[in-house]
Enzyme design. Sequence first.
Site, PDB file in Angstrom:
ATOM      1  N   GLY A 174     -48.308  67.061 115.155  1.00 28.61           N
ATOM      2  CA  GLY A 174     -47.692  68.377 115.668  1.00 28.61           C
ATOM      3  C   GLY A 174     -48.337  69.673 115.234  1.00 28.61           C
ATOM      4  O   GLY A 174     -49.148  69.665 114.645  1.00 28.61           O
ATOM      5  N   ASP A 184     -38.027  67.125 114.478  1.00 23.79           N
ATOM      6  CA  ASP A 184     -37.436  67.859 115.658  1.00 23.79           C
ATOM      7  C   ASP A 184     -35.975  68.444 115.424  1.00 23.79           C
ATOM      8  O   ASP A 184     -35.554  69.419 115.697  1.00 23.79           O
ATOM      9  CB  ASP A 184     -37.526  67.096 117.052  1.00 23.79           C
ATOM     10  CG  ASP A 184     -38.962  66.672 117.368  1.00 23.79           C
ATOM     11  OD1 ASP A 184     -39.644  67.496 117.469  1.00 23.79           O
ATOM     12  OD2 ASP A 184     -39.157  65.522 117.358  1.00 23.79           O
ATOM     13  N   GLU A 194     -45.555  57.371 113.415  1.00 22.87           N
ATOM     14  CA  GLU A 194     -44.852  57.986 112.302  1.00 22.87           C
ATOM     15  C   GLU A 194     -43.760  57.188 111.367  1.00 22.87           C
ATOM     16  O   GLU A 194     -44.118  57.471 110.219  1.00 22.87           O
ATOM     17  CB  GLU A 194     -44.395  59.141 112.704  1.00 22.87           C
ATOM     18  CG  GLU A 194     -44.963  60.359 113.643  1.00 22.87           C
ATOM     19  CD  GLU A 194     -44.368  61.476 114.174  1.00 22.87           C
ATOM     20  OE1 GLU A 194     -45.138  62.380 114.824  1.00 22.87           O
ATOM     21  OE2 GLU A 194     -43.062  61.276 114.378  1.00 22.87           O
TER      22      GLU A 194
END
Length: 247
Positions: free
Chosen positions: A40, A99, A118
């Site tokens: 990200g 998130d 992840e």
Amino acid sequence: MEAGIFNSSSILTQDELKKIAAYKAVEHVESGMILGLGSGSTVKHAVDRIGELLQMGKLKNIIGITTSENTHQRAMSVGIPLSDLDSHPVLDLAIDGADEVDPHLNLVKGRCGSLLREKMVEGACRKFVVIVDESKLVDHLGGSGLAMPVEVVPFCWKFTAKTLQDLFSEAGCVAKLKTCEEESGEPFVTDNGNYIVDLYFKKDIGDLRAASEAILQVAGVVEHGMFLNMATTVIVARELGITVKNK
């Protein structure tokens, strides 16, 4: 436990806040560590900083294990030596974004589609430092009204999505296939060759452990994006600085 806020003298852009938070996370990195490198926009700043410190000689003997192909390429480009979980099954530290973060430091992760790798990498680390901006803080997981991703096999994905939606009908769940932004209607395909079904909730789903187990029991599900009791530190980028929350 929440540490004091580190104030800035002026209001910063979101990307500048991300960079400050990422640099703060890199302060946890020491020479000789095996590092999990997340995915990200925030993590790219951490990867760049680690590469910079290696080039300066302030960090030595670092080995990175990446959670996505994009991070793998970026880490290679800045000179971070890379390996994998097969060679290094226990990691010292992982750095990644999230998130959603609830008050107990439980997370929703994987809206970019990298949740399986992840979870594998970050589940193998001794410490897990998470970097977010304050918009990611929620009262309960799913509380943002945005997607809680579930990685599924492509075979009969509609059946799997319907099963997941029915599982959380009391929470007003809607299940949607994640599609590529660039290509109209084309399914998003993970680095593992799977699809992502995004779950949207109108109400609190309640017991997170029970929800996790129920999702994983659905045939066709590979993994979900709830990261429960995994984060040890959360660094929150705020408008005037950062806050550090520790378990």
